[in-house]
Design a protein around this motif. Structure first.
Motif, PDB file in Angstrom:
ATOM      1  N   LEU A 149     -25.022   2.407 -24.632  1.00  0.00           N
ATOM      2  CA  LEU A 149     -25.100   1.007 -24.223  1.00  0.00           C
ATOM      3  C   LEU A 149     -25.034   0.895 -22.701  1.00  0.00           C
ATOM      4  CD1 LEU A 149     -24.954  -2.090 -24.633  1.00  0.00           C
ATOM      5  CD2 LEU A 149     -22.466  -1.816 -24.919  1.00  0.00           C
ATOM      6  N   LEU A 150     -24.209   1.736 -22.090  1.00  0.00           N
ATOM      7  CA  LEU A 150     -24.037   1.671 -20.647  1.00  0.00           C
ATOM      8  C   LEU A 150     -25.317   2.036 -19.893  1.00  0.00           C
ATOM      9  CD1 LEU A 150     -20.453   3.126 -20.068  1.00  0.00           C
ATOM     10  CD2 LEU A 150     -21.168   0.757 -20.431  1.00  0.00           C
ATOM     11  N   ASP A 151     -26.127   2.920 -20.481  1.00  0.00           N
ATOM     12  CA  ASP A 151     -27.381   3.290 -19.823  1.00  0.00           C
ATOM     13  C   ASP A 151     -28.304   2.083 -19.724  1.00  0.00           C
ATOM     14  OD1 ASP A 151     -26.685   6.038 -19.532  1.00  0.00           O
ATOM     15  OD2 ASP A 151     -27.171   6.362 -21.647  1.00  0.00           O
ATOM     16  N   VAL A 152     -28.376   1.304 -20.805  1.00  0.00           N
ATOM     17  CA  VAL A 152     -29.221   0.112 -20.804  1.00  0.00           C
ATOM     18  C   VAL A 152     -28.684  -0.924 -19.827  1.00  0.00           C
ATOM     19  CG1 VAL A 152     -30.012  -1.834 -22.213  1.00  0.00           C
ATOM     20  CG2 VAL A 152     -30.084   0.494 -23.130  1.00  0.00           C
ATOM     21  N   VAL A 153     -27.374  -1.096 -19.817  1.00  0.00           N
ATOM     22  CA  VAL A 153     -26.747  -2.034 -18.890  1.00  0.00           C
ATOM     23  C   VAL A 153     -27.077  -1.652 -17.450  1.00  0.00           C
ATOM     24  CG1 VAL A 153     -24.523  -2.802 -17.968  1.00  0.00           C
ATOM     25  CG2 VAL A 153     -24.898  -2.746 -20.443  1.00  0.00           C
ATOM     26  N   LYS A 154     -26.869  -0.395 -17.117  1.00  0.00           N
ATOM     27  CA  LYS A 154     -27.105   0.060 -15.746  1.00  0.00           C
ATOM     28  C   LYS A 154     -28.576  -0.003 -15.374  1.00  0.00           C
ATOM     29  CE  LYS A 154     -26.142   3.861 -12.570  1.00  0.00           C
ATOM     30  NZ  LYS A 154     -25.481   5.182 -12.402  1.00  0.00           N
ATOM     31  N   ASN A 155     -29.450   0.433 -16.269  1.00  0.00           N
ATOM     32  CA  ASN A 155     -30.884   0.427 -15.983  1.00  0.00           C
ATOM     33  C   ASN A 155     -31.440  -0.989 -15.825  1.00  0.00           C
ATOM     34  OD1 ASN A 155     -30.957   3.223 -16.055  1.00  0.00           O
ATOM     35  ND2 ASN A 155     -31.584   3.317 -18.192  1.00  0.00           N
ATOM     36  N   SER A 156     -30.773  -1.962 -16.421  1.00  0.00           N
ATOM     37  CA  SER A 156     -31.231  -3.344 -16.302  1.00  0.00           C
ATOM     38  C   SER A 156     -30.916  -3.942 -14.934  1.00  0.00           C
ATOM     39  CB  SER A 156     -30.577  -4.210 -17.386  1.00  0.00           C
ATOM     40  OG  SER A 156     -29.211  -4.461 -17.078  1.00  0.00           O
ATOM     41  N   GLY A 157     -30.052  -3.280 -14.197  1.00  0.00           N
ATOM     42  CA  GLY A 157     -29.671  -3.787 -12.885  1.00  0.00           C
ATOM     43  C   GLY A 157     -28.255  -4.313 -12.811  1.00  0.00           C
ATOM     44  N   ILE A 158     -27.535  -4.346 -13.926  1.00  0.00           N
ATOM     45  CA  ILE A 158     -26.132  -4.761 -13.910  1.00  0.00           C
ATOM     46  C   ILE A 158     -25.300  -3.618 -13.331  1.00  0.00           C
ATOM     47  CG2 ILE A 158     -24.141  -5.413 -15.317  1.00  0.00           C
ATOM     48  CD1 ILE A 158     -26.120  -6.684 -17.294  1.00  0.00           C
ATOM     49  N   GLY A 159     -24.624  -3.890 -12.237  1.00  0.00           N
ATOM     50  CA  GLY A 159     -23.873  -2.836 -11.576  1.00  0.00           C
ATOM     51  C   GLY A 159     -22.380  -3.028 -11.562  1.00  0.00           C
ATOM     52  N   PHE A 160     -21.903  -4.087 -12.224  1.00  0.00           N
ATOM     53  CA  PHE A 160     -20.469  -4.384 -12.196  1.00  0.00           C
ATOM     54  C   PHE A 160     -20.106  -5.060 -13.510  1.00  0.00           C
ATOM     55  CE2 PHE A 160     -16.635  -6.736 -11.169  1.00  0.00           C
ATOM     56  CZ  PHE A 160     -15.967  -5.914 -10.278  1.00  0.00           C
ATOM     57  N   LEU A 161     -19.047  -4.572 -14.170  1.00  0.00           N
ATOM     58  CA  LEU A 161     -18.618  -5.120 -15.453  1.00  0.00           C
ATOM     59  C   LEU A 161     -17.160  -5.554 -15.382  1.00  0.00           C
ATOM     60  CD1 LEU A 161     -20.245  -2.519 -17.878  1.00  0.00           C
ATOM     61  CD2 LEU A 161     -20.967  -4.885 -17.553  1.00  0.00           C
ATOM     62  N   THR A 162     -16.857  -6.668 -16.030  1.00  0.00           N
ATOM     63  CA  THR A 162     -15.463  -7.037 -16.244  1.00  0.00           C
ATOM     64  C   THR A 162     -15.058  -6.554 -17.632  1.00  0.00           C
ATOM     65  OG1 THR A 162     -16.162  -9.234 -17.001  1.00  0.00           O
ATOM     66  CG2 THR A 162     -15.553  -9.001 -14.696  1.00  0.00           C
ATOM     67  N   THR A 163     -13.880  -5.982 -17.729  1.00  0.00           N
ATOM     68  CA  THR A 163     -13.446  -5.338 -18.981  1.00  0.00           C
ATOM     69  C   THR A 163     -12.151  -5.903 -19.535  1.00  0.00           C
ATOM     70  OG1 THR A 163     -12.421  -3.579 -17.639  1.00  0.00           O
ATOM     71  CG2 THR A 163     -14.646  -3.167 -18.489  1.00  0.00           C
ATOM     72  N   ALA A 164     -11.570  -6.886 -18.844  1.00  0.00           N
ATOM     73  CA  ALA A 164     -10.341  -7.506 -19.349  1.00  0.00           C
ATOM     74  C   ALA A 164     -10.724  -8.634 -20.299  1.00  0.00           C
ATOM     75  CB  ALA A 164      -9.505  -8.040 -18.192  1.00  0.00           C
ATOM     76  N   ASN A 165     -10.597  -8.400 -21.581  1.00  0.00           N
ATOM     77  CA  ASN A 165     -10.892  -9.420 -22.589  1.00  0.00           C
ATOM     78  C   ASN A 165     -10.114  -9.114 -23.853  1.00  0.00           C
ATOM     79  OD1 ASN A 165     -12.686  -7.544 -24.196  1.00  0.00           O
ATOM     80  ND2 ASN A 165     -13.905  -7.660 -22.304  1.00  0.00           N
ATOM     81  N   ASN A 166     -10.184  -9.997 -24.827  1.00  0.00           N
ATOM     82  CA  ASN A 166      -9.341  -9.846 -26.006  1.00  0.00           C
ATOM     83  C   ASN A 166      -9.804  -8.742 -26.945  1.00  0.00           C
ATOM     84  OD1 ASN A 166     -11.495 -11.875 -26.468  1.00  0.00           O
ATOM     85  ND2 ASN A 166     -10.696 -11.921 -28.558  1.00  0.00           N
ATOM     86  N   HIS A 167     -10.901  -8.058 -26.630  1.00  0.00           N
ATOM     87  CA  HIS A 167     -11.336  -6.916 -27.443  1.00  0.00           C
ATOM     88  C   HIS A 167     -11.205  -5.583 -26.714  1.00  0.00           C
ATOM     89  CE1 HIS A 167     -12.692  -9.017 -31.017  1.00  0.00           C
ATOM     90  NE2 HIS A 167     -13.259  -9.928 -30.244  1.00  0.00           N
ATOM     91  N   CYS A 168     -10.591  -5.584 -25.536  1.00  0.00           N
ATOM     92  CA  CYS A 168     -10.514  -4.354 -24.748  1.00  0.00           C
ATOM     93  C   CYS A 168      -9.587  -3.317 -25.366  1.00  0.00           C
ATOM     94  CB  CYS A 168     -10.085  -4.655 -23.318  1.00  0.00           C
ATOM     95  SG  CYS A 168      -8.400  -5.283 -23.127  1.00  0.00           S
ATOM     96  N   TYR A 169      -8.727  -3.736 -26.316  1.00  0.00           N
ATOM     97  CA  TYR A 169      -7.770  -2.805 -26.946  1.00  0.00           C
ATOM     98  C   TYR A 169      -8.126  -2.557 -28.410  1.00  0.00           C
ATOM     99  CZ  TYR A 169      -3.180  -0.489 -27.179  1.00  0.00           C
ATOM    100  OH  TYR A 169      -2.160   0.429 -27.293  1.00  0.00           O
ATOM    101  N   ASP A 170      -9.372  -2.848 -28.790  1.00  0.00           N
ATOM    102  CA  ASP A 170      -9.766  -2.724 -30.199  1.00  0.00           C
ATOM    103  C   ASP A 170      -9.643  -1.303 -30.729  1.00  0.00           C
ATOM    104  OD1 ASP A 170     -10.292  -5.395 -30.316  1.00  0.00           O
ATOM    105  OD2 ASP A 170     -12.448  -5.211 -30.667  1.00  0.00           O
ATOM    106  N   THR A 171      -9.817  -0.305 -29.887  1.00  0.00           N
ATOM    107  CA  THR A 171      -9.667   1.091 -30.329  1.00  0.00           C
ATOM    108  C   THR A 171      -8.437   1.734 -29.694  1.00  0.00           C
ATOM    109  OG1 THR A 171     -11.302   1.705 -28.638  1.00  0.00           O
ATOM    110  CG2 THR A 171     -12.091   1.496 -30.895  1.00  0.00           C
TER     111      THR A 171
END
Length: 451
Positions: A149-171
């Motif tokens: 998934l990250l390859d598609v995100v990066k290749n699309s031009g998205i270079g910065f992600l926020t990761t603090a959300n209510n699903h960040c501890y799902d695993t």
């Protein structure tokens, strides 16, 4: 930044003043150059004074005034942001290929032009990358997505992600840390969660010559024993410091931390400050009182822009003034979804209006001037709609930017899909137009929804 509010309000007057000043200076410089050239020419041609000696011009070394206008723009940074990337089970199933891998390339094929044309593009990654070590890849309620998934995100031009959300501890702790490790391995910047305690709570990112301080926080659940809880999961003590979070029941603790973070960003050279907040109530089209009060507090602290997520629908944009009148903040309370399977036909009774299919490209622009000051000079919203259609091994999902309702006609949709896309545009316009117009008029930038 000094006197940000005054500078924002003076932008239109400054631009008019600069135009007139430049014209006057051009005339003066031209006249000066003509005079100097005439004197030099006369001297070089053997002109004599009364004593018969050649004239030596005292102006030969004089040059036009090279003083830099303190109001001259020396750098501009435009950041485009989009909403939640959520891989529900149906999204995963449709992306699975015959060799057991996954192909998410359809997600951003029409949005990547917008991402790549900005100086920075961000999104909210609302899944974990727990790997096979965390079990099978899965959607709701515990999201575990493939690393590709990250390859598609990066290749699309998205270079910065926020990761603090209510699903960040799902695993769990393993998935929390592994997600951060994978982002580092892919050279994708992120903020909100950490791999180690030594990782930063915030970043000061140089965006086209302007240093933007950025951080992200998510809400906690109330737990009976008082431990940190994310999405109903008690966070292990060793993981508590790895998630930027706040508790509505202990909100003053967050305010103290936020004030400290703002001060540290500025001490680290931040020209501007942006907070990404995962907050509010799911599927509610309006911000709640907590969002309102937190946004006001952040504005009082000097935060320039607040970008919200979590409700999975678009919530309004608001122009907020600090209580001491020294700062103005632009806040979008929720950007809605980027990619998800939250379709209106399956959302009953939560939200059957289609708003969960809507998202935005939310822009903010900072300008730096020759005197070193930085001001927020532009905001904008381009509606997006995520379409679900047959393809691959099930369903495919694609985000379609809609600068106008008629732009939907360019995508080759059938009649029903075209109608759905246009309806999405109108929903988003209804949600953001009033606040966006106020913000754009205040900043002196172009108004998108002028009517």
């Amino acid at each position: 930044m000094k006197e940000k509010t005054k500078r924002q309000k003076a932008i239109i007057r400054r631009r008019i003043f600069l135009s007139v000043t430049v014209a006057v200076l051009a005339v003066c410089i031209a006249a000066l150059c003509f005079a100097v050239n005439t004197i030099i020419k006369n001297a070089s041609s053997g002109d004599k004074n009364q004593n018969g000696s050649e004239i030596t011009s005292q102006y030969e070394s004089v040059k036009p005034d090279e003083t830099v206008d303190p109001n001259k723009t020396v750098a501009t940074a435009t950041v485009v942001n989009t909403g939640d990337i959520i891989l529900h089970s149906t999204v995963l199933d449709g992306a699975k290929t015959s060799d057991g891998n996954y192909d998410f390339s359809a997600f951003f094929k029409y949005a990547e032009t917008y991402f790549k044309s900005a100086d920075l593009a961000t999104a909210n990654l609302e899944v974990t990358l727990g790997g096979r070590e965390s079990g099978a890849y899965s959607g709701y309620p515990a999201f575990n997505s493939p690393d590709c998934l990250l390859d598609v995100v990066k290749n699309s031009g998205i270079g910065f992600l926020t990761t603090a959300n209510n699903h960040c501890y799902d695993t769990g702790l393993f998935g929390l840390k592994r997600t951060a490790a994978q982002l580092k391995a892919k050279n994708i910047d992120f903020i909100g969660t950490k791999e180690t305690d030594a990782d930063p709570v915030y970043t000061v990112k140089n965006v086209n010559g302007i240093k933007i301080g950025m951080t992200a926080y998510t809400f906690e659940n109330t737990s009976a024993a008082g431990q940190k809880s994310i999405n109903g999961n008690i966070v292990k003590a060793e993981a508590a410091g790895l998630i930027n979070s706040f508790n509505y029941d202990r909100i003053n603790e967050f305010y103290t931390e936020a004030q400290s973070v703002v001060e540290k960003m500025k001490n680290d050279g931040a020209d501007a400050v942006v907070f990404y907040m995962h907050w509010g109530e799911e599927y509610q089209l309006s911000n709640n009182t907590w969002q309102k009060s937190i946004a006001q507090k952040l504005c009082n602290m000097g935060v320039d822009v607040i970008v919200g997520s979590h409700p999975h629908v678009i919530q309004p944009i608001e122009l907020i003034h600090s209580e001491d009148s020294q700062n103005t903040t632009v806040c979008i309370y929720s950007m809605g979804n980027a990619v998800s399977n939250q379709r209106k036909e399956i959302m009953n009774p939560e939200c059957t209006t289609g708003h969960t299919e809507d998202g935005v490209l939310f822009y903010y622009t900072f300008e730096k001037y020759a005197d070193g000051n930085v001001a927020l000079t532009g905001v904008d919203v381009i509606p997006t709609w995520v379409n679900k259609y047959r393809g691959g091994s099930g369903y495919q999902y694609t985000v379609y930017p809609l600068e106008t309702a008629s732009m939907a006609e360019n995508y080759g949709f059938d009649a029903a899909t075209l109608s759905a896309a246009k309806a999405s545009f109108e929903r988003t316009k209804q949600q953001v137009s009033k606040g966006l117009k106020e913000c754009q008029q205040n900043l002196g930038c172009e108004v998108r929804f002028a009517e």
